[in-house]
Design an enzyme around this catalytic site. Structure first.
Site, PDB file in Angstrom:
ATOM      1  N   CYS B  87      15.499  30.453  36.537  1.00  0.00           N
ATOM      2  CA  CYS B  87      14.225  31.159  36.402  1.00  0.00           C
ATOM      3  C   CYS B  87      14.475  32.665  36.239  1.00  0.00           C
ATOM      4  O   CYS B  87      15.115  33.056  35.274  1.00  0.00           O
ATOM      5  CB  CYS B  87      13.294  30.831  37.565  1.00  0.00           C
ATOM      6  SG  CYS B  87      11.562  31.172  37.157  1.00  0.00           S
ATOM      7  N   HIS B 192      12.967  25.051  36.456  1.00  0.00           N
ATOM      8  CA  HIS B 192      13.520  24.836  37.795  1.00  0.00           C
ATOM      9  C   HIS B 192      14.171  23.459  37.856  1.00  0.00           C
ATOM     10  O   HIS B 192      13.466  22.462  38.011  1.00  0.00           O
ATOM     11  CB  HIS B 192      12.409  24.923  38.840  1.00  0.00           C
ATOM     12  CG  HIS B 192      11.955  26.320  39.087  1.00  0.00           C
ATOM     13  ND1 HIS B 192      12.503  27.105  40.063  1.00  0.00           N
ATOM     14  CD2 HIS B 192      11.042  27.092  38.459  1.00  0.00           C
ATOM     15  CE1 HIS B 192      11.932  28.298  40.042  1.00  0.00           C
ATOM     16  NE2 HIS B 192      11.034  28.313  39.077  1.00  0.00           N
ATOM     17  N   GLU B 194      15.717  22.168  40.213  1.00  0.00           N
ATOM     18  CA  GLU B 194      15.494  21.576  41.544  1.00  0.00           C
ATOM     19  C   GLU B 194      14.083  21.019  41.691  1.00  0.00           C
ATOM     20  O   GLU B 194      13.767  20.405  42.705  1.00  0.00           O
ATOM     21  CB  GLU B 194      15.804  22.608  42.630  1.00  0.00           C
ATOM     22  CG  GLU B 194      14.749  23.678  42.874  1.00  0.00           C
ATOM     23  CD  GLU B 194      14.729  24.820  41.858  1.00  0.00           C
ATOM     24  OE1 GLU B 194      15.385  24.714  40.801  1.00  0.00           O
ATOM     25  OE2 GLU B 194      14.036  25.823  42.122  1.00  0.00           O
TER      26      GLU B 194
END
Lengths: 253, 212
Positions: B87, B192, B194
């Site tokens: 990011c 992202h 994750e």
């Protein structure tokens, strides 16, 4: 191309899901973490937790729920309920929330949204707007679970609060919430067309067609629903197939 | 094998930490630690730079911890340790950020970070949600990932790279939006990983296995 998001919302009180999720065999349907995992596995695009009895004393309980959810789910999590200050935002972000939602506090003091957005970025600041129709084409903000009128025009408020830095609007029609009669489409469209940020439509979903209407007619970027998913009436996959068949781009997993 | 996720007080690292730790366990990829300690960064085998918020604030926060900043530069520039920016951590790899003011970045990938300007006025900014990746160039982090797979984005600015070959993937959002950049031992993801379910976890595992 960006996909329309489907977001199941779990009401949490004192660390427990208020209406347990019933669509899978969960050991403990009242555990928000287990419910969140089930939705993650089912293909939900995001999750939303609403702390409906948020008090200063039980804050730690919610942080623990958020922390354990973030450890087990790899989709974005929005947390709202009782958020008043940038410190509250910080605590939830550190616990593992991806976005934090202001509600009444943003109405009482819109600058708190600006302070939070300056500090953490607009991308993680959601403002939840609860609105009721007061006359055709006119909607007013209500707070305290829809009991308290504020006299504030919902569309004007949405414009102002996004200028302050809200990165997303979670719009709930208090006329429709719990009715299963579908979103308030004129309200949803008025707000979605008035602001540059994504609008999540909420309140009133009873059928899969309602989800389609929220996006196609209400111009929402995402749809939030609770009971139609929690009680196993429809799966996330069915909702997505239905929306795809109606020409709405969704993420099929 | 030690992977350091740099904590410079920019955003939520809890989910990133858990996702990297889980994948490290699954592939026997060593230890993952969140740290703001320059010594740990200096001896890490891999470095992850996350980041949420505004470019200038993140750049200032990173530079504000001088030992950490220098350790990061040395590890990546001189010791060629595999690096992943996520990011705003990816955006910081740029020469310039144009958010609010002109702020210099790490200068590892030529180009600048500019506001997303979709050619369709109905498209909202921030670009928030799941978008399907178009892979521009093969890379080990894409092992098992293909064009059409979805990743989760949330950002209002994006990286316009100078050298087209350094853009490894993009998405469409009223025009091209850069999704992955990279060169040599460096890679950056605008989305992202994750928060991108199986696709994201796969890319995290690929990064942990990557031996450039």
């Amino acid at each position: 191309m960006l996909k329309t998001r489907i977001i199941p919302c779990l009401d949490v009180a004192d660390g427990r899901v208020v209406k347990g999720v019933n669509f899978v065999d969960l050991v403990d349907a009242g555990d928000p973490v287990e419910s969140a995992r089930a939705y993650d596995a089912a293909g939900a695009d995001e999750l939303c937790f609403l702390d409906i009895h948020a008090t200063h004393e039980n804050r730690g309980t919610m942080h623990d729920v958020v922390r354990r959810t973030a450890e087990n789910c790899y989709i974005p999590l929005t947390v709202g309920g009782g958020v008043r200050t940038p410190e509250d935002v910080r605590d939830l972000l550190l616990a593992g929330a991806d976005k934090v939602s202001f509600n009444s506090a943003a109405v009482a003091d819109p600058d708190v949204v600006a302070r939070a957005a300056d500090r953490f970025g607009s991308q993680c600041i959601v403002v939840a707007i609860d609105a009721k129709t007061v006359s055709p084409g006119k909607w007013e903000i209500f707070t305290h679970g829809g009991r308290k009128a504020t006299g504030i025009d919902a569309v004007e408020f949405a414009r102002m609060i996004t200028d302050k830095g809200a990165g997303e609007i979670l719009l709930t029609s208090m006329d429709r919430d719990g009715t299963r009669a579908g979103f308030n489409i004129p309200l949803t469209r008025a707000i979605a067309d008035a602001v540059d940020v994504p609008v999540i439509a909420s309140g009133g979903v009873g059928t899969l067609d309602h989800l389609v209407e929220g996006v196609r007619d209400g111009h929402a970027s995402a749809v939030l629903a609770a009971s139609i998913f929690h009680f196993g009436e429809y799966t996330i996959a069915q909702a997505k197939e239905h929306m795809a068949a109606a020409g709405i781009e969704v993420r099929l997993t | 094998m030690l992977t350091a996720i740099i904590d410079y007080e920019s955003g939520n690292l809890h989910s990133a930490e858990k996702a990297f730790q889980r994948m490290a366990r699954e592939i026997d990829g060593g230890t993952v630690t969140v740290t703001s300690d320059a010594d740990v960064v200096a001896r890490a085998d891999r470095i992850v730079l996350p980041g949420d918020g505004a470019f200038p604030a993140c750049a200032a926060a990173l530079r504000g911890q001088s030992g950490l900043y220098d350790a990061l530069r040395e590890a990546v520039e001189q010791h060629a340790r595999p690096f992943l920016g996520i990011c705003v951590g990816m955006q910081l790899m740029a020469e310039w950020g144009r958010e609010y003011s002109d702020t210099s970045g790490l200068g590892w990938i030529g180009g600048e970070v500019v506001k997303i300007t979709p050619d369709d006025p109905a498209l909202k900014v921030p670009h928030m949600g799941w978008n399907d990746l178009v892979i521009d160039a093969p890379h080990p982090v894409f092992d098992g990932v293909k064009t059409g797979d979805h990743a989760y984005f949330v950002h209002s600015y994006h990286f316009r790279v100078t050298t087209p070959a350094q853009r490894l993937a993009h998405v469409n959002y009223g025009g091209d939006v850069t999704a992955v950049v990279g060169r040599d031992t460096m890679i950056g993801m605008q989305f992202h990983p994750e928060k991108s379910q199986a696709v994201g976890l796969r890319m995290i595992a690929n990064f942990l296995r990557w031996t450039p």
